[in-house]
Design a protein around this motif. Structure first.
Motif, PDB file in Angstrom:
ATOM      1  N   LEU A  53      93.157 -16.610   2.675  1.00  0.00           N
ATOM      2  CA  LEU A  53      91.915 -16.355   3.136  1.00  0.00           C
ATOM      3  C   LEU A  53      90.712 -17.325   2.810  1.00  0.00           C
ATOM      4  N   VAL A  54      91.133 -18.427   1.718  1.00  0.00           N
ATOM      5  CA  VAL A  54      90.534 -19.398   1.283  1.00  0.00           C
ATOM      6  C   VAL A  54      91.378 -20.345   1.383  1.00  0.00           C
ATOM      7  N   ALA A  55      91.123 -21.867   1.636  1.00  0.00           N
ATOM      8  CA  ALA A  55      91.982 -22.902   1.747  1.00  0.00           C
ATOM      9  C   ALA A  55      91.879 -23.497   0.123  1.00  0.00           C
ATOM     10  N   PRO A  56      93.049 -23.768  -0.538  1.00  0.00           N
ATOM     11  CA  PRO A  56      92.735 -24.230  -1.960  1.00  0.00           C
ATOM     12  C   PRO A  56      92.456 -25.573  -1.884  1.00  0.00           C
ATOM     13  N   ASP A  57      91.898 -26.108  -2.716  1.00  0.00           N
ATOM     14  CA  ASP A  57      91.613 -27.736  -2.839  1.00  0.00           C
ATOM     15  C   ASP A  57      92.925 -28.324  -3.261  1.00  0.00           C
ATOM     16  N   SER A  58      93.852 -27.845  -3.947  1.00  0.00           N
ATOM     17  CA  SER A  58      95.095 -28.241  -4.243  1.00  0.00           C
ATOM     18  C   SER A  58      95.883 -27.198  -4.646  1.00  0.00           C
ATOM     19  N   GLY A  59      97.287 -27.250  -5.209  1.00  0.00           N
ATOM     20  CA  GLY A  59      98.196 -26.210  -5.341  1.00  0.00           C
ATOM     21  C   GLY A  59      98.909 -25.583  -4.305  1.00  0.00           C
ATOM     22  N   THR A  60      99.751 -24.647  -4.786  1.00  0.00           N
ATOM     23  CA  THR A  60     100.421 -23.971  -3.856  1.00  0.00           C
ATOM     24  C   THR A  60     100.413 -22.350  -4.436  1.00  0.00           C
ATOM     25  N   CYS A  61     100.210 -21.521  -3.367  1.00  0.00           N
ATOM     26  CA  CYS A  61     100.523 -20.322  -3.402  1.00  0.00           C
ATOM     27  C   CYS A  61     101.676 -19.687  -2.573  1.00  0.00           C
ATOM     28  N   LEU A  62     102.669 -18.999  -3.153  1.00  0.00           N
ATOM     29  CA  LEU A  62     103.764 -18.447  -2.550  1.00  0.00           C
ATOM     30  C   LEU A  62     103.857 -16.928  -2.658  1.00  0.00           C
ATOM     31  N   VAL A  63     104.246 -16.205  -1.368  1.00  0.00           N
ATOM     32  CA  VAL A  63     104.746 -14.837  -1.561  1.00  0.00           C
ATOM     33  C   VAL A  63     106.194 -14.996  -0.870  1.00  0.00           C
ATOM     34  N   ASN A  64     106.987 -14.262  -1.593  1.00  0.00           N
ATOM     35  CA  ASN A  64     108.425 -14.101  -1.208  1.00  0.00           C
ATOM     36  C   ASN A  64     108.787 -15.798  -0.687  1.00  0.00           C
ATOM     37  N   GLY A  65     108.308 -16.910  -1.511  1.00  0.00           N
ATOM     38  CA  GLY A  65     109.031 -18.120  -1.325  1.00  0.00           C
ATOM     39  C   GLY A  65     108.114 -18.920  -0.219  1.00  0.00           C
ATOM     40  N   ARG A  66     107.168 -18.093   0.569  1.00  0.00           N
ATOM     41  CA  ARG A  66     106.328 -18.720   1.514  1.00  0.00           C
ATOM     42  C   ARG A  66     104.917 -18.591   1.365  1.00  0.00           C
ATOM     43  N   ARG A  67     104.086 -19.417   2.186  1.00  0.00           N
ATOM     44  CA  ARG A  67     102.630 -19.358   2.141  1.00  0.00           C
ATOM     45  C   ARG A  67     102.514 -18.103   3.104  1.00  0.00           C
ATOM     46  N   TYR A  68     101.376 -17.230   2.771  1.00  0.00           N
ATOM     47  CA  TYR A  68     101.169 -16.112   3.307  1.00  0.00           C
ATOM     48  C   TYR A  68     100.947 -16.355   4.931  1.00  0.00           C
ATOM     49  N   ALA A  69     100.472 -17.157   5.364  1.00  0.00           N
ATOM     50  CA  ALA A  69     100.227 -17.566   6.662  1.00  0.00           C
ATOM     51  C   ALA A  69     101.577 -17.964   7.408  1.00  0.00           C
ATOM     52  N   ASP A  70     102.454 -18.115   6.703  1.00  0.00           N
ATOM     53  CA  ASP A  70     103.846 -18.486   7.225  1.00  0.00           C
ATOM     54  C   ASP A  70     104.876 -17.086   7.381  1.00  0.00           C
ATOM     55  N   LEU A  71     104.319 -16.044   6.823  1.00  0.00           N
ATOM     56  CA  LEU A  71     105.166 -15.055   6.859  1.00  0.00           C
ATOM     57  C   LEU A  71     105.155 -14.300   8.141  1.00  0.00           C
ATOM     58  N   PRO A  72     106.364 -13.717   8.644  1.00  0.00           N
ATOM     59  CA  PRO A  72     106.485 -13.547  10.353  1.00  0.00           C
ATOM     60  C   PRO A  72     105.625 -12.169  10.569  1.00  0.00           C
ATOM     61  N   LYS A  73     105.946 -11.324   9.404  1.00  0.00           N
ATOM     62  CA  LYS A  73     105.257 -10.017   9.669  1.00  0.00           C
ATOM     63  C   LYS A  73     104.539  -9.584   8.207  1.00  0.00           C
ATOM     64  N   PRO A  74     103.446 -10.376   7.928  1.00  0.00           N
ATOM     65  CA  PRO A  74     102.827 -10.036   6.501  1.00  0.00           C
ATOM     66  C   PRO A  74     102.513  -8.500   6.043  1.00  0.00           C
ATOM     67  N   ILE A  75     102.356  -7.722   6.878  1.00  0.00           N
ATOM     68  CA  ILE A  75     102.134  -6.371   6.449  1.00  0.00           C
ATOM     69  C   ILE A  75     103.115  -5.555   6.009  1.00  0.00           C
ATOM     70  N   THR A  76     104.616  -6.076   6.455  1.00  0.00           N
ATOM     71  CA  THR A  76     105.786  -5.423   5.734  1.00  0.00           C
ATOM     72  C   THR A  76     106.157  -6.112   4.503  1.00  0.00           C
ATOM     73  N   GLU A  77     105.279  -7.232   4.302  1.00  0.00           N
ATOM     74  CA  GLU A  77     105.817  -8.020   2.951  1.00  0.00           C
ATOM     75  C   GLU A  77     104.906  -7.913   1.999  1.00  0.00           C
ATOM     76  N   VAL A  78     103.500  -7.966   2.171  1.00  0.00           N
ATOM     77  CA  VAL A  78     102.804  -7.777   1.421  1.00  0.00           C
ATOM     78  C   VAL A  78     101.444  -6.686   1.534  1.00  0.00           C
ATOM     79  N   GLY A  79     101.081  -6.007   0.735  1.00  0.00           N
ATOM     80  CA  GLY A  79     100.063  -4.978   0.886  1.00  0.00           C
ATOM     81  C   GLY A  79      98.916  -5.500  -0.012  1.00  0.00           C
ATOM     82  N   ALA A  80      97.820  -5.594   0.694  1.00  0.00           N
ATOM     83  CA  ALA A  80      96.498  -6.346  -0.188  1.00  0.00           C
ATOM     84  C   ALA A  80      95.241  -5.589   0.002  1.00  0.00           C
ATOM     85  N   VAL A  81      94.484  -5.199  -1.085  1.00  0.00           N
ATOM     86  CA  VAL A  81      93.161  -4.530  -0.961  1.00  0.00           C
ATOM     87  C   VAL A  81      92.134  -5.484  -1.850  1.00  0.00           C
ATOM     88  N   LEU A  82      91.274  -6.083  -1.062  1.00  0.00           N
ATOM     89  CA  LEU A  82      90.351  -7.076  -1.716  1.00  0.00           C
ATOM     90  C   LEU A  82      89.092  -6.154  -1.969  1.00  0.00           C
TER      91      LEU A  82
END
Ligand SMILES: Nc1ncnc2c1ncn2[C@@H]1O[C@H](COP(=O)(O)OP(=O)(O)OP(=O)(O)O)[C@@H](O)[C@H]1O
Length: 300
Positions: A53-82
């Motif tokens: 939801l925010v682009a980092p200045d640097s560094g990496t964030c991975l969920v199941n080894g991928r960037r969240y934006a690259d997950l094929p069907k995120p709702i089945t891998e990550v449940g989030a409540v902000l």
């Protein structure tokens, strides 16, 4: 152990002011990690980076080894409540979830299952406009569970819950992590809300990691000596190999030395101690120090 969440040297500034300043962390499947820190510490910014939801200045964030934006069907891998907002007030809880299910291509049966999983089955047909904050938290959680994700990312989920609700949340998170094998990352600025729930704790302040470890290690604490001295005792202690931190009130906290050794060193260097005692540097102390420092900052 499977690493489900991996953040490496994450940095994000707003208008030149760092909100997250070099944070690295991992969360393993089947465990609950508390992401703790005072208001403004950088917790939400970290979670927003993790969720793309925010682009980092640097560094990496991975969920199941991928960037969240690259997950094929995120709702089945990550449940989030902000934040538990954004509900249409005239819609029922069931309709709200049904729309989410349809949009994500999930089976409609998940709606009532998820309502049951968060203890809202009795309110399925009620309009969300009449929900308490605690009920909204539960509904938001139900939305996050629709895809049966194995990763849960929750920002201050205990907000608005009464004591019974907090107890329910504890059981819920433990079940999801310890029995269903999910990786849970849960943020809070109230240590007491989560310390009985989490397996590991990561504490940040000012965008930086302050402490991290298993909750057992952190609450057991490390022995330290608390002193007040007339004159400048800190360089003497450090010269003798101790690790010293100084509180805003002039209190020195000494690690790596026994109380006898500190007393003898003061005598030999002719420093007057006006106070000396042993204390444990546990999770509560870390939190109090962070809060003290903030209060101090706010007044200066
Ligand atoms: N979009 C933004 N624009 C400008 N500053 C921001 C933005 N988002 C966060 N910040 C700043 O970044 C810092 C960290 O905020 P963040 O919300 O990540 O902290 P937090 O630990 O989640 O706090 P809280 O418990 O209050 O939610 C704060 O100083 C905040 O004001």
């Amino acid at each position: 152990m499977t690493t489900a969440i991996e953040i490496t040297d994450l940095r994000k500034s707003f208008g030149g002011v760092p909100a997250v300043d070099g944070v690295s962390l991992t969360v393993q499947a089947g465990t609950i990690t508390g992401y703790l820190g005072p208001n403004g510490a950088g917790k939400t910014t970290t979670l927003r980076c993790l969720l793309g939801l925010v682009a980092p200045d640097s560094g990496t964030c991975l969920v199941n080894g991928r960037r969240y934006a690259d997950l094929p069907k995120p709702i089945t891998e990550v449940g989030a409540v902000l934040e538990a907002t954004g509900f249409h007030p005239s819609r029922s809880a069931r309709d709200h979830l049904a729309i989410m299910c349809a949009a994500a291509g999930l089976p409609r049966a998940r709606v009532d299952e998820a309502l049951g999983e968060v203890g809202l089955a009795h309110a399925a047909n009620k309009r969300v406009g009449g929900f308490s904050l605690g009920m909204r938290q539960r509904l938001a959680l139900a939305g996050a569970l629709l895809g049966r994700p194995k990763i849960l990312i929750l920002d201050e989920p205990a907000n608005g819950l009464d004591p019974a609700g907090i107890e329910w949340l504890r059981g819920f998170l433990r079940h999801w992590a310890h029995e269903l094998g999910a990786a849970v990352l849960v943020s809070s600025h109230v240590l007491a809300e989560v310390e009985q729930t989490v397996d590991n704790a990561i504490i940040i302040a000012g965008g930086r990691l302050v402490r991290h470890g298993s909750i057992a290690d952190l609450t057991r604490g490390e022995q330290q000596i608390r002193i007040r001295a007339l004159g400048d005792f800190r360089p003497v202690l450090e010269g003798a190999g101790a690790r010293v931190t100084e509180g805003p009130d002039g209190v020195l906290r000494v690690k790596g030395m026994s109380i006898d050794e500190v007393g003898r060193l003061a005598l030999n260097s002719r420093v007057v101690l006006t106070e000396i005692s042993e204390e444990r540097y546990d999770l509560h102390r870390v939190f109090l120090d962070l809060t003290d420092a903030r209060t101090e900052g706010a007044h200066s």
